[in-house]
Scaffold this active site. Structure first.
Site, PDB file in Angstrom:
ATOM      1  N   ASP A   1      -7.789  -4.425  -0.252  1.00 11.35           N
ATOM      2  CA  ASP A   1      -8.350  -4.711  -1.571  1.00 11.35           C
ATOM      3  C   ASP A   1      -8.291  -6.203  -1.898  1.00 11.35           C
ATOM      4  O   ASP A   1      -9.169  -6.733  -2.582  1.00 11.35           O
ATOM      5  CB  ASP A   1      -7.599  -3.916  -2.642  1.00 11.35           C
ATOM      6  CG  ASP A   1      -7.738  -2.418  -2.450  1.00 11.35           C
ATOM      7  OD1 ASP A   1      -8.872  -1.943  -2.335  1.00 11.35           O
ATOM      8  OD2 ASP A   1      -6.705  -1.728  -2.398  1.00 11.35           O
TER       9      ASP A   1
ATOM     10  N   HIS B   1       0.850  -1.191   0.000  1.00 10.29           N
ATOM     11  CA  HIS B   1       0.000   0.000   0.000  1.00 10.29           C
ATOM     12  C   HIS B   1       0.883   1.236   0.000  1.00 10.29           C
ATOM     13  O   HIS B   1       1.928   1.253   0.649  1.00 10.29           O
ATOM     14  CB  HIS B   1      -0.915   0.007   1.239  1.00 10.29           C
ATOM     15  CG  HIS B   1      -2.045   0.984   1.151  1.00 10.29           C
ATOM     16  ND1 HIS B   1      -1.875   2.326   1.419  1.00 10.29           N
ATOM     17  CD2 HIS B   1      -3.352   0.821   0.819  1.00 10.29           C
ATOM     18  CE1 HIS B   1      -3.044   2.944   1.266  1.00 10.29           C
ATOM     19  NE2 HIS B   1      -3.947   2.068   0.898  1.00 10.29           N
TER      20      HIS B   1
END
Length: 428
Positions: free
Chosen positions: A363, A306
């Site tokens: 995600d 991320h």
């Protein structure tokens, strides 16, 4: 004593105030830099630029911390619901029982779209992406509320918030039905927020969809975990548009457009597309893992790492447990989910990914959950938009309540210097 930063330019020293946030985040205030020095700062992508001061969300990417209004995401995920968290984010505090009931009732009272909007849905081709429909229809919905044209009317903000937050899922469900050639299903006032969305998505005129509590809770958690995430691309877009005094619906529609980009809201969709490619290649994930470590292979492990978190994404830790529990309870048999579990296990023990802190992010798991509960891949980014709506509304509210000037970034021009117009017949 207030801290001051000093900047030396052309033999002169300029003193710049240092701003410190409530979590000891420090920033150099350059608001007067151009006026005092004639210089601006250059920060491609705004990675080192604080565009505002906000009281909504705090992130510490190095420590893996995420808090809404100071409350750790872990506590909210365990004890709260999406609607309660929406109230917290938008209005700044957890609601009392009476406040939560009034807010929930207001959402129910405003869940229906004006019947004239049905004709707008008919204008889209069947292959239209649901995000295109969502953005367009949020803007269209604003036309039915003339009071929105006066963004300074604070007396209507609460009801406009309820309209937007409630109708976004109605529009989303209608958009999905349109894309599949299915009849529109209206919301049921007796159902809670997330269960109602699943009802509108999957029911038929002659048979209601059986809403499994564990599926509704898992989707509610996805909404909750995505409710806000500081000044990301879409939230910054909402604030940018709001600074022009655009109305709430127009600003949110702009946020949807920003979120639609594959580098922002499309990450969980990219995860499933990666899994589909791996399955089509007859791979269980092993070959793909090996290729992902080769810079020249062109293969990238989606759903890992991320930009903000240099530690484990705190949302991923939460949603992983829900994902594991849900797959067991639903007894789902899906080759793509098997590949996903293989990738997760391999990456968590492979030194290549561990050393680079490429942990599975939110995600990765949200895509798996949505596939397990029957959300089609083209709706993944729409689900993200529904979840992010409270954060967009809260940031819109901050802009409207603060003495904010219209956002107007500067640039460093690198084009031609003074040029002259050449008549058409003389051009070569």
């Amino acid at each position: 004593m207030d801290k001051i930063a000093e900047l030396s330019l052309e033999g002169k020293t300029f003193r710049l105030p240092v701003v410190e946030g409530s979590e000891q985040e420090r920033a150099i205030d350059i608001s007067a830099l151009r006026n005092d020095t004639g210089y601006i700062t250059l920060d491609d992508g705004y990675a080192n630029t604080g565009s505002c001061q906000s009281k909504v969300t705090f992130i510490d990417g190095e420590k893996g911390i995420l808090r809404y209004r100071g409350i750790p995401i872990e506590e909210l995920a365990e004890k709260s619901t999406f609607i309660e968290v929406a109230h917290l984010i938008i209005f700044g505090k957890l609601p009392t029982s009476a406040e939560l009931r009034r807010f929930s009732d207001l959402l129910t009272d405003n869940e229906l779209l004006n019947e004239a909007m049905k004709h707008h849905f008919e204008g889209f081709p069947t292959h239209a992406h649901p995000m295109a429909i969502l953005s367009s229809m949020i803007n269209a919905a604003s036309c039915f509320y003339p009071e929105l044209l006066d963004p300074d009317r604070k007396d209507t903000f609460v009801v406009q918030t309820a309209r937007l937050l409630s109708q976004v899922r109605t529009i989303a469900a209608f958009a999905y039905r349109k894309s599949r050639g299915l009849p529109i299903i209206y919301p049921k006032p007796e159902l809670k927020y997330t269960a109602n969305f699943l009802h509108m998505m999957h029911s038929l005129p002659y048979r209601d969809y059986e809403i499994k509590p564990e599926a509704a809770r898992a989707l509610d958690l996805i909404f909750l975990l995505h409710a806000d995430h500081e000044q990301n691309c879409s939230t910054a877009t909402v604030r940018m548009v709001a600074s022009s005094r655009a109305n709430l619906f127009a600003s949110a529609a702009a946020g949807v457009c920003a979120l639609w980009g594959p580098l922002h809201g499309g990450a969980n969709q990219a995860v499933l597309e990666m899994l589909e490619r791996i399955h089509a290649d007859g791979d269980d994930g092993s070959r793909f893992i090996a290729a992902a470590k080769d810079k020249n292979s062109g293969k990238r492990l989606m759903g890992f790492g991320h930009r903000v978190y240099k530690n484990y994404d705190p949302r991923a830790k939460i949603i992983k447990r829900t994902c594991d529990e849900l797959l067991v309870k639903l007894n789902v048999s899906d080759p793509l989910l098997d590949i996903a579990k293989h990738l997760e296990e391999a990456a968590l023990r492979d030194s290549y990914f561990v050393e680079r802190k490429l942990y599975p992010n939110v995600d990765f798991y949200s895509g798996i959950i949505m596939r397990a509960i029957g959300i089609p891949i083209e709706m993944f980014t729409v689900i993200f938009a529904i979840g992010r709506m409270p954060g967009w509304i809260a940031n819109y509210k901050e802009v409207m309540e603060a003495p904010t000037r219209i956002y107007r970034p500067r640039q460093v021009y690198t084009g031609p210097t003074l040029n002259a117009y050449v008549p058409l017949k003389e051009r070569k």
